[in-house]
Design an enzyme around this catalytic site. Structure first.
Site, mmCIF file in Angstrom:
data_model
loop_
_atom_site.group_PDB
_atom_site.id
_atom_site.type_symbol
_atom_site.label_atom_id
_atom_site.label_comp_id
_atom_site.label_asym_id
_atom_site.label_seq_id
_atom_site.Cartn_x
_atom_site.Cartn_y
_atom_site.Cartn_z
ATOM 1 N N LEU A 497 -38.113 14.096 13.202
ATOM 2 C CA LEU A 497 -38.802 13.248 12.214
ATOM 3 C C LEU A 497 -38.731 11.776 12.592
ATOM 4 C CD1 LEU A 497 -37.590 14.876 8.880
ATOM 5 C CD2 LEU A 497 -39.900 14.923 9.810
ATOM 6 N N GLY A 498 -37.662 11.424 13.260
ATOM 7 C CA GLY A 498 -37.536 10.012 13.608
ATOM 8 C C GLY A 498 -36.154 9.727 14.148
ATOM 9 N N GLY A 500 -32.898 7.252 13.661
ATOM 10 C CA GLY A 500 -32.233 6.258 12.808
ATOM 11 C C GLY A 500 -31.375 5.344 13.644
ATOM 12 N N VAL A 505 -33.286 12.347 13.558
ATOM 13 C CA VAL A 505 -33.474 13.059 12.302
ATOM 14 C C VAL A 505 -34.444 14.215 12.529
ATOM 15 C CG1 VAL A 505 -34.085 12.842 9.878
ATOM 16 C CG2 VAL A 505 -33.129 10.887 11.086
ATOM 17 N N LYS A 520 -29.834 14.625 9.822
ATOM 18 C CA LYS A 520 -29.570 13.581 10.813
ATOM 19 C C LYS A 520 -28.399 14.004 11.678
ATOM 20 C CE LYS A 520 -28.154 9.194 9.798
ATOM 21 N NZ LYS A 520 -28.442 7.825 9.366
ATOM 22 N N ASP A 615 -27.950 -3.145 6.483
ATOM 23 C CA ASP A 615 -29.059 -2.871 7.390
ATOM 24 C C ASP A 615 -30.334 -2.553 6.612
ATOM 25 O OD1 ASP A 615 -30.275 -2.670 9.860
ATOM 26 O OD2 ASP A 615 -29.527 -0.655 10.292
#
Ligand SMILES: *[C@@H]1O[C@H](CO)[C@@H](O)[C@H](O)[C@H]1NC(C)=O
Ligand SMILES: *[C@@H]1O[C@H](CO)[C@@H](O)[C@H](O)[C@H]1NC(C)=O
Ligand SMILES: *[C@@H]1O[C@H](CO)[C@@H](O)[C@H](O)[C@H]1NC(C)=O
Ligand SMILES: *[C@@H]1O[C@H](CO)[C@@H](O)[C@H](O)[C@H]1NC(C)=O
Ligand SMILES: *[C@@H]1O[C@H](CO)[C@@H](O)[C@H](O)[C@H]1NC(C)=O
Ligand SMILES: *[C@@H]1O[C@H](CO)[C@@H](O)[C@H](O)[C@H]1NC(C)=O
Ligand SMILES: *[C@@H]1O[C@H](CO)[C@@H](O)[C@H](O)[C@H]1NC(C)=O
Ligand SMILES: *[C@@H]1O[C@H](CO)[C@@H](O)[C@H](O)[C@H]1NC(C)=O
Ligand SMILES: *[C@@H]1O[C@H](CO)[C@@H](O)[C@H](O)[C@H]1NC(C)=O
Ligand SMILES: *[C@@H]1O[C@H](CO)[C@@H](O)[C@H](O)[C@H]1NC(C)=O
Ligand SMILES: *[C@@H]1O[C@H](CO)[C@@H](O)[C@H](O)[C@H]1NC(C)=O
Ligand SMILES: *[C@@H]1O[C@H](CO)[C@@H](O)[C@H](O)[C@H]1NC(C)=O
Length: 784
Positions: A497-498, A500, A505, A520, A615
């Site tokens: 999904l991406g 981090g 993830v 994750k 963050d």
């Protein structure tokens, strides 16, 4: 009609027979005496520097020579006694300005390096210059009780307006007006700390690092050159026809006066004062009635009353305080009956010499009675504080809190006829009844908004609570998964999904494919990765808020560290914001901004241990199916103990979003680093572009600088690419953002304030000037 300048001359020639005519430059060797050549006039003759009459003698200062009242606006050595006619004001050839008495003693009028000239300006400023013709001393920079047009009061606690004793005596009085660093103009008594406890009035807003200014139209405003806070309205008088002055007065209020020069027999009239504000009354100034006395806010005039057992020090000047009726020094003196009186509805400055824990008010009463040094006591929540005289800032209490403070005062009466003499007691009863009535009246007033100090700043707490109603349907903590389980859930970590901040993830499904989750996988297992895993677990495991991502499970299995979250089908804010085809509408964007703010507010203020996210950036804000924003990625977060407000740590966060204080060595970080990042994100939300975009023209590349420039130039439309938005709302959002990214963390608002401002509940205070030192201007060390 006469021109004003002509009028000044006319007036000055009539009223200042002794003055030297309007010369602009005064050279060393010039002298003034009280009787002949008594002052140096400004070019128009309106202002004069020199001797004016005070009491039986003379003082040196600046006054309005051009009007019959000869109003004094500045006084040298205001607390020195008046001088006789035998003195000389000598601008010596070595460049000092001194008063020389007939006996040869010298008193400096002002301290400066050797001067070459001096000038009384038409603004009312007396200026001293050095040989380079640079100003080295100005009466405007050393104010007494008056502020004139073009004069500024800087945010410096030692340069304040202090009231004079009276209209005719310019010695230092009891009250002061302070231009605070936080940008509020506030009033305090003289001789106290500048804390909330002593302040009795302030402007409703602040402009951090602002100056208090008065212009020639009677506009009183605080400005830091970016933002203006109007204190009094502009009068639009024709230039030069009306004089204005702001004065800190002996009754504790500031007053702005005007004087129309075109009127014959002109006089000063009040055009603004805090007293004109609703909820402010003449008793507001702390210590108005002097020591051991209080002010009754019932009437139109100042009405001072002594505490029981006290009488006025000066019956003819009741604001000068009260003293004991008896002169007894020895508390056990024969013939004196000493008792304690409880004075309800009254409070005074809590300054004890001895504090002890006592259970009942009777114990406190007795403790004071038996202690010769004790003159009064305050009892609150089992703490008995014994006090000596004088009792300062005696005040009628506003609160009707059941756990309210009780006040006792020692009263001495002569014994011989005491049993037959009830007058005194009756007097006291009347006083107490009177006081009770007054309290009642006061409470009514209070309800209509008296507690300005606190309520203005902390208005509307409720609004904040609307955002965090916890959905309790699945109110169970995160569960533990094995690595094998997660491998199955994610179908062998198939769909990414991406990425981090420190892991990849993957998409997965649980509950028999019913529910999609995001898993994750933390990449490497280094010591600090472990710490980050623990942090994320700890932080997110204990939070519950609709604007924070939910942690559903975790895996702590051998070397594997994984976290399972609810799945956000709309990706991150970055996906939504920076892709033109997905661009949310303005209203939707405002909703997103508020949701993020609520989430951060929850982290900062509503968790047992405060959490600094560290963050905040669009990539870490996820969008659910309704495009409701949720903050994620707590791996860098910091937990603060309940009593902790800052923490020292290595730099963390992402370039572009990190607050400047991260780059200062040993500078502890506070929740304000998140406020900074939020400010940057807010700018991105407003303009739907990244905070740094090198594809854009150079002047637009850095969003914070560009926003700032657009704001300064009043070209906010550019920020939204001329999208149709409500301009006032846009301005509001930009202001909030600029305020969040101030360089000095202490000037940035809390998230609570941010939320109030975003929701339109609080006025937007106004951030300071180039306190926005861009992070790109300061040797920036990157750390991803
Ligand atoms: C006042 O000062 C001016 C210039 O310094 C001088 O010419 C004049 O004589 C003085 N007047 C008196 C009365 O001393
Ligand atoms: C002014 O002061 C200087 C230095 O103290 C002195 O020499 C001079 O005589 C004084 N002038 C007058 C007029 O008193
Ligand atoms: C000082 O400055 C003023 C105006 O600022 C000017 O009129 C004057 O001539 C200057 N004097 C000297 C000695 O340079
Ligand atoms: C405040 O004013 C005092 C007295 O004029 C001065 O000494 C001090 O430097 C000022 N402080 C600041 C921060 O400007
Ligand atoms: C002002 O504050 C300081 C430190 O907080 C304290 O020591 C001092 O007593 C206070 N002074 C007054 C007048 O309250
Ligand atoms: C603030 O008000 C003053 C006086 O009206 C004006 O000169 C100034 O431009 C204003 N500044 C801003 C930033 O609005
Ligand atoms: C403010 O109140 C004073 C009296 O306290 C009054 O004279 C003045 O006119 C008022 N000013 C305004 C603008 O209301
Ligand atoms: C002054 O205050 C006292 C008690 O608070 C009250 O009894 C008295 O009537 C007041 N006097 C005036 C003139 O208002
Ligand atoms: C208190 O004052 C009253 C008059 O105000 C006086 O008659 C009385 O004697 C005084 N009492 C003492 C103890 O001094
Ligand atoms: C002192 O005064 C209290 C109350 O006013 C009274 O009860 C007590 O008897 C008095 N004591 C003496 C010794 O007069
Ligand atoms: C007075 O102040 C102390 C701390 O400064 C506090 O503990 C005490 O409760 C206060 N007493 C009252 C009556 O407010
Ligand atoms: C007793 O009361 C009378 C008035 O009734 C008063 O004049 C007198 O001063 C009082 N005496 C004392 C000792 O308070």
């Amino acid at each position: 009609m006469m021109t004003p300048v002509f009028l000044f001359f006319l007036l000055s020639s009539i009223f200042t027979v002794n003055a030297q005519q309007g010369q602009s430059i005064v050279k060393p060797g010039s002298i003034l005496t009280p009787t002949t050549n008594s002052s140096w006039l400004s070019p128009s003759g309106l202002y004069a520097f020199g001797f004016y009459k005070q009491g039986n003698g003379y003082a040196v200062g600046v006054f309005l020579a051009g009007i019959p009242q000869k109003t004094v606006v500045w006084t040298a050595n205001r607390d020195n006694p008046p001088v006789s006619t035998q003195v000389t004001l000598n601008f010596t050839s070595d460049g000092r300005l001194v008063l020389q008495s007939a006996q040869g003693t010298e008193t400096s009028v002002a301290n400066f390096d050797p001067a070459s000239s001096a000038s009384m300006l038409d603004t009312g400023n007396f200026v001293v210059y050095n040989s380079d013709n640079q100003s080295i001393w100005e009466s405007f920079q050393n104010p007494t009780d008056t502020l004139l047009p073009t004069q500024r009061l800087l945010p410096n606690d030692s340069v304040v307006l202090k009231s004079s004793v009276s209209e005719s005596n310019q010695s230092t009085g009891r009250f002061r007006a302070v231009m605070q660093q936080d940008g509020y103009v506030a009033l305090y008594p003289v001789g106290t700390n500048l804390t909330l406890e002593y302040g009795y009035w302030s402007t409703s807003n602040g402009v951090p690092n602002g100056n208090l200014n008065l212009d020639d139209q009677g506009l009183l405003y605080v400005t830091n050159s970016i933002f203006n806070l109007t204190v009094s309205q502009s009068r639009n008088s024709a230039k030069g026809t009306v004089l204005y002055r702001l004065r800190m007065e002996d009754d504790g209020f500031l007053r702005l006066y005007s004087y129309n020069l075109q009127e014959q027999n002109g006089s000063w009239s009040i055009i603004w004062s805090p007293l004109n504000e609703t909820g402010v009354n003449i008793c507001f100034p702390r210590g108005l009635c002097g020591v051991n006395a209080f002010c009754d806010p019932g009437g139109n005039d100042i009405n001072c009353t002594c505490l029981p057992g006290f009488v006025f020090i000066d019956e003819s000047k009741r604001t000068s305080g009260c003293e004991r009726n008896s002169t007894t020094e020895n508390c056990n003196e024969k013939g004196m009956n000493t008792t304690m009186e409880e004075v309800s509805g009254i409070i005074w400055e809590n300054l004890t010499y001895n504090r002890s824990v006592l259970l009942t008010k009777q114990d406190c009463n007795d403790a004071c009675l038996q202690d010769c040094s004790c003159e009064a006591a305050l009892f609150n929540d089992e703490v008995c504080g014994k006090q000596k005289l004088p009792l300062r800032f005696v005040n009628i209490k506003i609160s009707n809190d059941p756990k309210e403070t009780l006040a006792f005062i020692k009263v001495r009466t002569s014994t011989p006829s005491s049993d037959g003499n009830v007058t005194k007691k009756k007097g006291l009863e009347i006083l107490i009844i009177g006081v009770s009535l007054v309290i009642f009246a006061f409470i009514v007033l209070a309800i209509s908004g008296i507690a300005i100090y606190r309520s203005r700043i902390f208005a509307n707490e409720n609004i904040l609570n609307t955002g965090n109603i916890v959905l309790s349907d699945e109110d169970v903590g995160p569960r533990s998964f094995t690595y094998i389980e997660l491998e199955k859930i994610t179908n062998g970590f198939k769909e990414e999904l991406g990425r981090g901040s420190f892991g990849i993830v993957y998409k997965g499904t649980i509950e028999n494919g019913q529910k999609i989750v995001a898993v994750k996988k933390l990449e490497r297992l280094l010591v600090d990765r472990e710490r980050e895993f623990q942090t994320e677990m700890k932080v997110i495991g204990r939070t519950h808020h609709k604007n924070l991502i939910r942690l559903l499970g975790y895996c702590h299995d051998g070397p594997n560290r994984l976290l399972v979250y609810e799945y956000m089908c709309n990706g991150s804010l970055a996906d939504v914001l920076f892709k033109p085809e997905k661009k949310p509408s303005w209203d939707e964007r405002m909703g997103i901004a508020c949701n993020i703010a609520r989430g951060i507010f929850y982290l900062h203020e509503e968790c047992v241990e405060k959490i600094i996210h560290c963050d905040i950036k669009p990539q870490n804000i996820l969008m659910d199916e309704n495009r409701c924003a949720k903050i994620s990625d707590f791996g860098l977060a910091k937990l603060l103990k309940p009593d902790q407000s800052k923490i020292s740590t290595g730099i963390r966060g992402t370039r572009g979003y990190v607050a400047p204080e991260w780059h200062q060595l040993k500078c502890p970080v506070t929740v304000k680093v998140d406020v900074y990042s939020f400010g940057i994100v807010l700018l991105e939300i407003i303009s739907c572009r990244r905070c740094v975009d090198s594809n854009l023209p150079e002047e637009e590349a850095i969003l914070e600088e560009w926003s700032y420039r657009c704001f300064e130039c009043g070209e906010l439309g550019k920020l939204v690419n001329d999208e149709e938005v409500e301009m006032r709302q846009l301005e509001r959002m930009v202001k909030v953002a600029l305020w969040c990214i101030l360089y000095d963390p202490s000037l940035r608002p809390s998230m609570k304030k941010v939320l109030l401002m975003l929701e339109g509940t609080a006025d937007i205070p106004v951030p300071s000037n180039r306190s926005f030192v861009s992070q790109y201007d300061q040797g920036f060390e990157e750390n991803e």
